[in-house]
Design a protein around this motif. Sequence first.
Motif, PDB file in Angstrom:
ATOM      1  N   GLU A   5      -7.273  -3.724   1.147  1.00 32.84           N
ATOM      2  CA  GLU A   5      -6.457  -2.784   0.371  1.00 32.84           C
ATOM      3  C   GLU A   5      -7.082  -1.401   0.465  1.00 32.84           C
ATOM      4  O   GLU A   5      -8.304  -1.251   0.394  1.00 32.84           O
ATOM      5  CB  GLU A   5      -6.361  -3.244  -1.082  1.00 32.84           C
ATOM      6  CG  GLU A   5      -5.581  -4.537  -1.252  1.00 32.84           C
ATOM      7  CD  GLU A   5      -5.354  -4.873  -2.723  1.00 32.84           C
ATOM      8  OE1 GLU A   5      -5.562  -3.978  -3.565  1.00 32.84           O
ATOM      9  OE2 GLU A   5      -4.972  -6.010  -3.015  1.00 32.84           O
ATOM     10  N   ARG A  61      -2.899  -0.753   6.840  1.00 32.97           N
ATOM     11  CA  ARG A  61      -2.350  -1.960   6.207  1.00 32.97           C
ATOM     12  C   ARG A  61      -0.847  -1.861   5.898  1.00 32.97           C
ATOM     13  O   ARG A  61      -0.067  -2.746   6.291  1.00 32.97           O
ATOM     14  CB  ARG A  61      -3.129  -2.276   4.935  1.00 32.97           C
ATOM     15  CG  ARG A  61      -2.751  -3.595   4.255  1.00 32.97           C
ATOM     16  CD  ARG A  61      -3.684  -3.855   3.071  1.00 32.97           C
ATOM     17  NE  ARG A  61      -3.559  -5.202   2.565  1.00 32.97           N
ATOM     18  CZ  ARG A  61      -2.744  -5.567   1.571  1.00 32.97           C
ATOM     19  NH1 ARG A  61      -1.985  -4.652   0.987  1.00 32.97           N
ATOM     20  NH2 ARG A  61      -2.688  -6.823   1.179  1.00 32.97           N
ATOM     21  N   GLY A  93       0.771  -1.236   0.000  1.00 29.11           N
ATOM     22  CA  GLY A  93       0.000   0.000   0.000  1.00 29.11           C
ATOM     23  C   GLY A  93       0.798   1.279   0.000  1.00 29.11           C
ATOM     24  O   GLY A  93       0.230   2.373  -0.036  1.00 29.11           O
ATOM     25  N   SER A 116      -2.036  -9.445   5.612  1.00 24.44           N
ATOM     26  CA  SER A 116      -2.306  -9.156   4.206  1.00 24.44           C
ATOM     27  C   SER A 116      -3.709  -9.596   3.803  1.00 24.44           C
ATOM     28  O   SER A 116      -4.369  -8.936   2.993  1.00 24.44           O
ATOM     29  CB  SER A 116      -1.264  -9.860   3.336  1.00 24.44           C
ATOM     30  OG  SER A 116      -1.542  -9.695   1.973  1.00 24.44           O
TER      31      SER A 116
END
Length: 483
Positions: free
Chosen positions: A362, A367, A302, A357
């Motif tokens: 996302e 993250r 990210g 993960s």
Amino acid sequence: MTTATGSSPAAGSKLPPLTGGKHKRRMGEVALIATFGGLLFGYDTGVINGALKPMSVELGLTALTEGVVTSALLFGAAFGAVFGGRLADGWGRRKTIITLALLFLAGTAICVTTPSFEVMVLGRIILGLAVGGASSVVPVFLAELAPYEVRGSLSGRNELMIVVGQLAAFVINAILGNTLGHVEGIWRVMLAICALPALALFFGMIRVPESPRWLMAKGRREDALTVLKELRAEDRAVAEIDDIAQQISASRNETRIGFGSVVRDRFLRRILLVGIGLGVIQQLTGINSIMYYGQIVLIESGFEANAALIANIAPGIIAVIGAVIALWMMDRVDRRRTLLTGITLTTVCHVLIGIASFALPEGSAARPWIILFLIVAFVGSMQTFLNVAVWVMLSEMFPQHMRGVGMGVSVFVLWCVNACVSLFFPSLVDVVGITGTFFLFAAVGVLSILFVYREVPETRGRTLEEIDEGVTTGTIFLEHGKR
């Protein structure tokens, strides 16, 4: 079996105690010069992390040719490890390291001035030959020079210099990439910096003595004693030279150093398989996928590209800190315990990275930072408990008459696995993502724990001559219930 303090009774009762002063300083100076080979190892393997992107633009690389450029050094290193070990046995450790310094300079010059992808691959292969040779010869050279009491920490300095070289590459990449990234050919400057430690290694090794154990193996007792008197007090040097002479005399009928002779002897074959196993275990943790493709992993997590380049410094810093702690531990904690702790911790980190993960969506602000933290924890665990211990054990576990073959073959396999992991890691991430990739590493970690517990012998607290005798007679394999 070694005692809790790591000092075997046989070793401690035979030799006079070490003294400090000029001998200790000279030993430190020799180790520093030799470990410039490790610094070059680290810089050349780490610099591609930041140099690859601008290099790809200028040379017109595709995803496939990027993988070829990255892995060319590693495949070259596999062959450099084999031939470096054999050359060091025949020609001497010191002369071989000097030759490797010249290879580092030649490979750097080709890479910096390359006009095309093909020439770049040639330069990277030459650098790989030098890196692989250094990875097999420098640890053996240090182990053969070091007193047994501090052999672990002294030999482990090479691994410290490797991660210092990688950290230097990450920092230089981040600075040049973020300040001069718009300048055409900036990646050539990143690569050119490698010439400085190569020059230091070349001129420094001219002033360094040869390994006394190699000299004794060649029948040059007086030269060997002169070297030991340079690095030890006289009474200690005389006692050590007698120990070495006794062991060489006892093993005169075992002067075979060919691979075929090794595999026909069940105990030599077994220690060779242990060495190969340690190399495979180290690489299948995926440590070098982080060191070579850390920016890709962080972008996948990210981070923006420039931010990932900067964040990539964090694993490099923790690697250096871990190596310093590992050096302190090497002569205080048993090798087996260190390995088992390291594999357990890295396996736990793999599982946590995979879970994070998978569980964190996302686009989540948390993250990338959580995954970065876990990657730093993984690298720290790896460097503190595994990397240094593996290289120290490889440098000390093989008997004198097969040390070149044993180290060369083990490091050859290590580099082949490294190259394969590095070549296919980006594709693996594309297919199964970070989650699947790190769960796969975790599964390998469980098997690695079983291998170390069952097969790896303890070497801490023994002289090289005692390890030699233990391996050739098979008694070293009888510890911890092994048969």
